[in-house]
Enzyme design. Sequence first.
Site, mmCIF file in Angstrom:
data_model
loop_
_atom_site.group_PDB
_atom_site.id
_atom_site.type_symbol
_atom_site.label_atom_id
_atom_site.label_comp_id
_atom_site.label_asym_id
_atom_site.label_seq_id
_atom_site.Cartn_x
_atom_site.Cartn_y
_atom_site.Cartn_z
ATOM 1 N N CYS A 137 53.830 63.895 57.318
ATOM 2 C CA CYS A 137 55.299 62.863 57.557
ATOM 3 C C CYS A 137 55.681 61.973 57.632
ATOM 4 C CB CYS A 137 55.736 63.981 56.051
ATOM 5 S SG CYS A 137 57.110 64.905 57.133
ATOM 6 N N HIS A 160 68.123 48.248 62.979
ATOM 7 C CA HIS A 160 68.315 47.171 61.698
ATOM 8 C C HIS A 160 67.595 45.992 61.232
ATOM 9 C CE1 HIS A 160 72.945 48.881 61.654
ATOM 10 N NE2 HIS A 160 71.743 48.478 60.181
HETATM 11 C C1 PEP Z 1 59.307 63.486 61.186
HETATM 12 O O1 PEP Z 1 60.703 63.671 62.084
HETATM 13 O O2 PEP Z 1 58.514 63.213 61.610
HETATM 14 C C2 PEP Z 1 60.537 63.707 60.262
HETATM 15 C C3 PEP Z 1 59.280 63.417 58.828
HETATM 16 O O3 PEP Z 1 61.557 64.288 60.274
HETATM 17 P P1 PEP Z 1 62.887 62.954 59.959
HETATM 18 O O4 PEP Z 1 62.017 61.581 60.073
HETATM 19 O O5 PEP Z 1 63.584 63.547 58.578
HETATM 20 O O6 PEP Z 1 63.523 64.138 61.228
#
Ligand code: PEP
Length: 579
Positions: free
Chosen positions: A511, A214
């Site tokens: 990502c 948080h």
């Molecule tokens: C990750 O694991 O880096 C990802 C982008 O997926 P999530 O954070 O939604 O698990």
Amino acid sequence: MCGFTLVSVDLSMLFCNLDHMSTSSTTAQVLSGVPVVAGVAYAPVIRPGARPPAPPADDTEINEADRPAEVARMKDAAAAVADRLRERAAHATGVASEVLATTAALAQDRAWLGDAEKRIRAGNSAEQAVSGAIAKIADALARAGDLMAERVTDLRDVRDRVLAQLAGLPEPGVPVPDVPSVLCAEDLAPADTAGLDPALVVALATTLGGPTSHTAIIARQLGIPCVVAVDGLDAVPAGVPVMVDGGRGTVTVSPDATSAARTVEESRRDAHRIAQWTGPGRTADGHPVAVLANVQDGAAARTARQTPAEGVGLFRTEMCFLNRDTEPSVDEQARIYGEVLTAFQGAKVVIRTLDAGSDKPLKFAGHRDEANPALGVRGVRISFGNPGLLSRQLEAIAAAGQATGTDPWVMAPMIATADEAKTFAAQARSYGLTPGVMIEVPAAALLARHILEHVDFLSIGTNDLAQYTMAADRMSSELATLTDPWQPGVLALVEMTARAGAAAGKPVGVCGEAAADPLLACVLVGMGVTSLSAAATAVPGVGAALAAVTLERCRAAAQAVVQTASAADARSAALAALG
Ligand code: PEP
Ligand code: MG
């Protein structure tokens, strides 16, 4: 060399190349933590007010005749706490308001209030009953792990507020400072951080907490520098001046005032330069790198469209359905996906199929109880026992593409083998979609070249890749230094994946949160990553960082980073190479 957490500034100058730090003070110390929000602030420390003491365990038993009044005292205290929090919620905005309203609701939660009432009727004092009831629920949540465990801090915060109310003490929490200050704490409860005034609280630093805590979320919203999991922070008393560097993840205790002020000024100039960046993503010598946004619904996509993001690199579809008991119809799904495609009409949009399970359970996915949900049936594995769930989602994505005249890319989470990639790709292609997979499991990174025989692109999820490579729960604040994406073990797998993509002539994006770190983004590009997708707020910082360096410098940084053996050394090597 910078593996230790407490060094004098002069040593950090010599060994860590932190060349902007103070040199004139020999008493200054640099504490290391996990960087969360970039920026530099210099101000005296404030600390949240003391928590009320726990009631003694051997409290005398309340007379039977007095018990109804004791129940009323307990309920009045809880109601007073909830009222105060609701009042603050009404005067706050955005996430802050939601956090305060949620904490107010928790103060009136029937589960703990009911248990506390039972305890009083059995002879406990109100104080004992509140402590006992909340401890019981907090233990159960902590055992459930993941998202549930995150509520423990919230519950304990409610307990302390109610205990303070019962004792007639001032409400525990953050004092309103007279001068701009740095808020330091062991951990911050949501209600402490919600409603902070960024003009008065200019940075946050905590001993516990992870990048998704948080504290981190509120700091991002307020746009103030933030470092979590800072070793040694507990020893820094209120009133001592500190410099928080949220980009480097450091807290410098008693730095030289002149050089600290200079560093803050430089960071302000940086912020201004970042705000001027309008895209598209490319290095200083023109090498294109798509800078994309991570979104979770149409509203987030429309907000991201206001930034220079060139498209969406990760649409987390499961986030649209976390509160749903039943599977949404194909038509409804198509409408929801269409909102994101419309927001980024004409741009690249990568839709991820449901990443249900672990910290994001979906009621309609039919999860069974598992001892280790993060290692269990999550992500694409859900479709092994429930193939219709995936095929209906692909049908909806294809329908959304047709309705909006767009050509969405689609990717599966948690792929571990080339066979899984092959099956997913064939299915996606049967709906006319461009298939890719996420690289989040070390086995998938190691075998990326085989996976690339079946799919058109890869997207590296560094959050889970770090969790599984380092065998460290990504939600654990105690293990935040292990799940740091700068860990060379994680970066070695990223490099291997990017190399496989280059050999196959196919795009490889990142990502996970790593893509939101401007310095690391340059290193990733040097490794051969072709796109970066991050929270919309991080997009300008990443784009501006890339625009300031050549591809050659990025490659040199990547080469230097892969030689290192610790996250701290990897950061220092990148800083030295990129300047
Ligand atoms: C990750 O694991 O880096 C990802 C982008 O997926 P999530 O954070 O939604 O698990
Ligand atoms: Mg993931």
